[in-house]
Design a protein around this motif. Structure first.
Motif, short mmCIF file in Angstrom:
data_model
loop_
_atom_site.label_atom_id
_atom_site.label_comp_id
_atom_site.label_asym_id
_atom_site.label_seq_id
_atom_site.Cartn_x
_atom_site.Cartn_y
_atom_site.Cartn_z
N THR A 123 0.69 -1.16 0.09
CA THR A 123 0.05 0.09 0.08
C THR A 123 0.82 1.37 -0.12
O THR A 123 0.72 2.05 -0.74
N GLU A 127 0.70 4.40 -2.50
CA GLU A 127 0.30 5.82 -2.03
C GLU A 127 1.54 6.79 -2.72
O GLU A 127 1.14 7.76 -3.27
N ALA A 130 1.16 7.10 -6.44
CA ALA A 130 -0.07 7.88 -6.98
C ALA A 130 0.48 9.27 -6.73
O ALA A 130 -0.17 10.23 -7.72
N GLN A 142 -7.91 17.70 1.16
CA GLN A 142 -8.70 16.17 1.46
C GLN A 142 -7.53 15.24 1.40
O GLN A 142 -7.93 13.89 1.65
N THR A 143 -6.53 15.46 0.42
CA THR A 143 -5.42 14.34 0.42
C THR A 143 -4.97 13.81 1.70
O THR A 143 -4.82 12.36 1.71
N GLY A 145 -6.87 13.29 4.12
CA GLY A 145 -7.88 11.90 4.52
C GLY A 145 -7.47 10.56 3.98
O GLY A 145 -8.05 9.65 4.55
N LEU A 146 -7.13 10.87 2.72
CA LEU A 146 -6.78 9.48 1.84
C LEU A 146 -5.46 8.96 1.85
O LEU A 146 -5.41 7.82 1.29
N PHE A 147 -4.45 9.52 2.15
CA PHE A 147 -3.11 9.21 2.35
C PHE A 147 -2.43 9.13 3.49
O PHE A 147 -2.52 10.12 4.45
#
Lengths: 540, 481
Positions: A123, A127, A130, A142-143, A145-147
């Motif tokens: 993962t 990450e 990406a 928002q990044t 929260g996702l990474f």
């Protein structure tokens, strides 16, 4: 001679042709062996519409198989050869004719391609990649929260090492300097000896780096390269493409595929007596297809041998993270050489690494590098020049190579989850290796050395005479005959041993340990059943 | 004590012979100066993103999602990515068997090759077979693979334009073949005269060379000319008569800066010509994600399409491709996106068009600025950049400059370019790296520096050039009044 077939979706008809007369059949691995050279497999060819339209005889067209580079004709690569084409056709047919087969899926055990069989990527690596692919994400709130935070930090660090943060730009032809610094540091941490980032060439996978070295080393068929038998057929194919001579040295199946320097020496002397200048020694450690991990003193003997004989040591170490047995450990040849007190002046060493294997299994990314040590500046210039013609390797693969060589550390946010993923994959591979090895050893007439490392099992099958005769009648090599029957009965795809080389009169196949664990019991029972019925049919 | 294993003397001669100036002496010197702190403007290679061109947003969004598919499971993904990018990512992932991390088919993902075939069909109006399209790690790899099949030895010749992109000369060298030059006519806007072709072939044959293939680069590199349809017909007819494989390097097909000669593919013209030519001429066409308005050089994505190549040969080419296992999967997705970009009505369409047009229109302006800028310089003559990414001005070096170069042990245009580099930081590639007529000198620069920096760059060049010319012209010491 194994022929390659393109399964054309629009195939109109099969045609066998008699072009073999134009092909030089050369046994790359072995002194002529009756069974090996007698195996002219029937080649089934598919013609496209344009060919069917009755164009001129091919001799008037400039590029036909009669007139293309004979080195291309000569080279072979069984890993994606005939058996795989048959499997692909079966797979297509299965979609519409489910009931026609005693199995409901094709399981590809022919190629070390873990993620195609369900292995998940790491993962953290994905990450970071990406974020580097789309750096605009780093400006979005928002990044976070996702990474994970350390992936974000790592991406920033990497982007700062790339001029203009432009991951879409060609880099330095050896690869982005900052990424090479990271890799060098990783090599140093692994080995305990310094590594110069200028010795590193990042490439689209390890394979192009191997080709580069073959191109440098081979001027004509008088140049010989020592290769282990059995070997991963990239080496034989590359040597053939570059017009050189493969000098085989046999690994000893009886001693767990041991490498005896005395055997290598014998082959060198034999080659030299025939006027071959032996230039390099290829060692694959851990081995492919054989899976053995070399003992350190064995490695020292090899290093000494190369030094004495003036050979470049080509160390294929792409499976360095795949070791499954407690009594063996991976030691890089660089570390071994340096700990013997040998430096740049003593030995020419090229070490290959890849992102395709290990626990990361990122085959599709095409990332890898070679570390070259012991070469003069003039030679290094030439290596750089050849690398520059292709400009550079893909940047995403370069980034991944740097991540593989410096993964999360203790204390990093992603460390725990990274280690869980990594250990999960490696322990599962070790279990699968053991399970399959035991199952194969139970089969009548089959012996299988343990997979100490890498991703394969290479069992030996004692084929009954009846089977060998049936194979001959079918104009197929005996191991290919067995493998085709296996495929047609069970849907399992493996590669016949002749694709890797074997002692004449012995038969093997290479099977990966990669199908997911929950599929292994079914694979074991299918193979066991098949083998039983095969032996029932052909037992002498 | 055994001899050193890899001495310079024992290296493959072909390696020693090959040259690739794009990253040769000038570039290495520029890199040194950069390390010393000098500001360098790298115009030596067609590398748009390195000079500030931004990647297109949509493809980067799609590939990032494919790279990290766990994002697709996150309920908040829609806050960071538009719906059409999300849908496309799912589409491309479905074409793979295991995501970006698995080797694909050695020819490339069948689904992407199908999209490439559809693109070719839309572009040309003729069907294209996905089975005859191979994706590669950049177009260069494809070129090398094909030349490897064609060149059997020293007596096999490949027709290459002069000036040419030195991938061709370098690869022919590495493979031990012979380069058969055909000269483009600078005074005719780098036009191609079929008589030149005939002469070159005749000369080669009289030297025992079997001429097997012809390379055209359209639009041209470094010369930028766009071939007319008539010219393409002549070339195809020539290949038909002489039984040559035509290698059509069309990587700059999106980069067209004039309206008189839009891009027309070799395949289209070939098919237009009808049988027997359309059934006989063997054609390999190359394309890439590195150029155009995409400029995604670092991805290493390309393809070649084969026309009239016999199945057995295609098999052999497949075999060689399979040894490298597969081209890199992320670049294959870039290729899919390039050939099937957002459609009108898609959420990302407007942004995509705006970004693409912005880049192309700017390139068109920069082509003009550079051409005019060079033409305003003393002793410099420059053909207009009709296409591609380069300007290739002719520098009329005075005799004394040529002599000075000789004294310094340098080829005259290398001498000039090194001086240019030291004075201005502009890193170019000397014309000798591409080939030119004897006694005629050029340099190649890209039109890629940012538009707002162009006027200053051209001023800087002009200042250097005009001073250089004054220094070396025969009226040395003549003060300017």
């Amino acid at each position: 001679m194994r022929r390659f077939v393109i399964g054309q979706a629009k195939s109109l008809s099969d045609r066998t042709r008699q072009h073999h007369r134009n092909h030089r059949f050369v046994s790359l691995f072995l002194p002529s062996s009756s069974s090996a050279s007698g195996s002219v497999s029937s080649s089934r060819l598919f013609s496209s519409a344009s060919d069917m339209a009755g164009s001129n005889s091919s001799s008037s067209l400039p590029v036909t198989v009669q007139s293309i580079n004979p080195k291309v004709l000569k080279c072979e690569y069984a890993v994606r050869g005939e058996i795989v084409s048959i499997a692909q056709r079966l797979q297509e047919d299965l979609k519409v004719n489910k009931d026609a087969y005693p199995f409901d899926e094709i399981i590809y055990c022919n190629i070390g391609n873990p993620q195609s069989l369900g292995q998940q990527p790491i993962t953290y690596f994905r990450e970071v990649l990406a974020l580097c692919d789309h750096p605009a994400l780093l400006d979005e709130s928002q990044t976070h929260g996702l990474f994970s935070a350390d992936a974000i930090g790592r991406a920033w660090k990497i982007l700062d090492q790339i001029p203009g943060r432009a991951t879409g730009a060609y880099s330095h032809s050896q690869g982005v300097k900052g990424l090479r610094d990271t890799i060098a540091a990783g090599i140093e941490a692994r080995d305990g000896f310094p590594c110069d980032p200028n010795d590193i060439f990042l490439t689209d996978g390890a394979s192009p780096a191997v080709h580069m070295m073959m191109q440098l080393l081979i001027s004509s068929e008088n140049d010989g390269i020592l290769c282990p038998i059995p070997q991963y057929p990239l080496y034989s194919a590359s040597i053939a493409l570059h017009g050189g001579t493969l000098v085989p040295y046999y690994l000893d199946e009886a001693t767990g595929w041991g490498l005896e320097v005395s055997e290598v020496k014998k082959q060198v002397e034999d080659a030299r007596s025939k006027g071959i200048a032996v230039r390099a020694l290829v060692v694959i450690n851990p081995g492919n297809p054989t899976g053995q991990v070399l003992a350190e003193d064995n490695q020292r003997d090899i290093v000494n041998f190369c030094k004495q004989e003036g050979l470049v040591l080509l160390a294929d170490e792409v499976y360095q993270e795949n070791v499954y047995v407690p009594d063996k450990e991976f030691h890089s040849f660089k570390k071994v050489a340096r700990s013997m007190g040998y430096g740049e002046k003593d030995i020419c060493l090229v070490s290959f690494q890849s992102v395709s294997k290990g626990y990361y299994g990122e085959c599709g990314k095409r990332g890898g590098y070679m570390e070259i040590t012991g070469f003069t500046p003039e030679v290094r210039e030439q290596i750089y020049k050849v690398a520059s013609v292709n400009l550079c390797s893909n940047i995403s693969g370069q980034i991944l190579a740097s991540l593989v060589m410096s993964p999360p550390k203790v204390g990093d946010e992603s460390y725990e989850s990274y280690m869980a993923e990594r250990d999960g994959i490696l322990s599962s591979l070790a279990r699968r290796a053991k399970t399959l090895e035991e199952a194969l050893n139970k089969l009548e007439g089959v012996t299988c050395n343990r997979a100490e490392g890498a991703m394969y099992l290479f069992p030996r099958i004692n084929l009954p005479q009846k089977a060998i005769k049936a194979a001959e009648a079918a104009k197929t090599a005996p191991d290919a005959f067995y493998c085709k029957r296996l495929l047609n009965t069970t849907g399992v795809v493996v590669v016949p041993g002749s694709g890797f080389g074997q002692v004449p009169g012995t038969w093997h196949f290479r099977c990966t340990i990669l199908p997911q664990e929950d599929k292994i019991p079914a694979i074991v029972s299918r193979i066991t059943e098949f083998h039983q019925s095969f032996m029932d049919e052909f037992r002498d | 004590m055994a001899p050193k294993a890899l001495d310079y003397e024992s290296l493959n001669e072909n390696v020693k012979k090959c040259q690739y100036a794009v990253r040769g002496e000038l570039y290495l010197r520029a890199s040194e100066l950069q390390k010393e702190g000098k500001k360098i403007i790298f115009t030596n290679v067609g590398n748009p993103h390195a000079l500030g061109q931004k990647p297109l947003t949509f493809p980067r969004q799609v590939v990032a999602l494919c790279q990290a598919p766990f994002l697709l499971d996150d309920p908040n993904v829609g806050m960071l990515f538009p719906a059409d990018a999300i849908a496309r990512a799912k589409h491309y992932l479905s074409l793979t068997s295991g995501g970006l991390g698995a080797y694909s088919d050695s020819r490339g993902l069948p689904g992407v090759r199908k999209e490439v075939a559809e693109f070719i069909e839309r572009r040309d109006g003729y069907p294209s077979d996905p089975e005859l399209i191979f994706l590669t790690d950049g177009a260069s790899k494809g070129v090398m693979q094909i030349l490897n099949c064609i060149i059997r030895g020293q007596s096999d010749g490949v027709l290459v334009p002069v000036p040419q992109y030195p991938l061709y000369s370098a690869t022919i060298s590495l493979l031990g073949g012979s380069l058969v030059p055909y000269y483009l006519e600078e005074t005719e806007n780098w036009g191609l005269d079929v008589n030149n072709l005939r002469e070159s072939v005749a000369k080669a044959r009289s030297n025992g060379i079997t001429v097997r293939a012809m390379v055209i680069i359209n639009p041209g590199n470094p010369t930028g000319q766009c071939l007319s349809e008539a010219n393409l017909r002549e070339i195809l007819k020539f290949c038909y008569e002489e039984k040559l494989v035509l290698m059509g390097d069309e990587v700059y097909q999106q980069n067209i800066y004039q309206d008189e000669r839009p891009f027309i593919s070799s395949k289209k013209v070939l098919m237009d010509m009808g049988p027997p030519v359309s059934r006989e001429v063997q054609l390999i066409s190359f394309h890439t994600v590195s150029k155009g308005y995409w400029g995604e050089c670092g991805q290493r994505g390309g393809y070649f399409e084969m026309t009239n190549i016999p199945p057995r040969t295609v098999e052999e080419i497949y075999k060689v491709a399979s040894i490298a296992l597969s081209p890199n999967v992320p670049a294959q997705i870039f290729m899919g996106l390039m050939v099937s970009p957002p459609n009108p009505g898609d959420i990302s369409y407007e942004q995509f068009i705006r970004e693409s047009k912005g880049i192309l229109e700017s390139l068109r302006r920069r082509a003009r600025i550079m051409t005019d800028g060079f033409n305003s310089c003393k002793n410099v003559v420059c053909n207009f950049t009709e296409g591609a990414m380069y300007s290739f001005p002719q520098i009329k070096l005075p005799a004394r400059a040529i002599e000075a170069a000789r004294q310094a042990g340098k080829v005259p245009d290398v001498f000039y370019c090194l001086k240019l580099l030291e004075a201005t930081g502009i890193s170019t590639v000397p014309g000798s790296g591409f080939g030119q007529k004897e006694g005629v000198f050029h340099l190649r620069t890209t039109i890629l520096p940012a538009e707002e920096e162009m006027p200053e760059i051209m001023d800087s060049f002009k200042k250097f050039n005009d001073e250089f010319m004054s220094q070396y012209e025969d009226n040395f010491g003549y003060s300017r009044m």
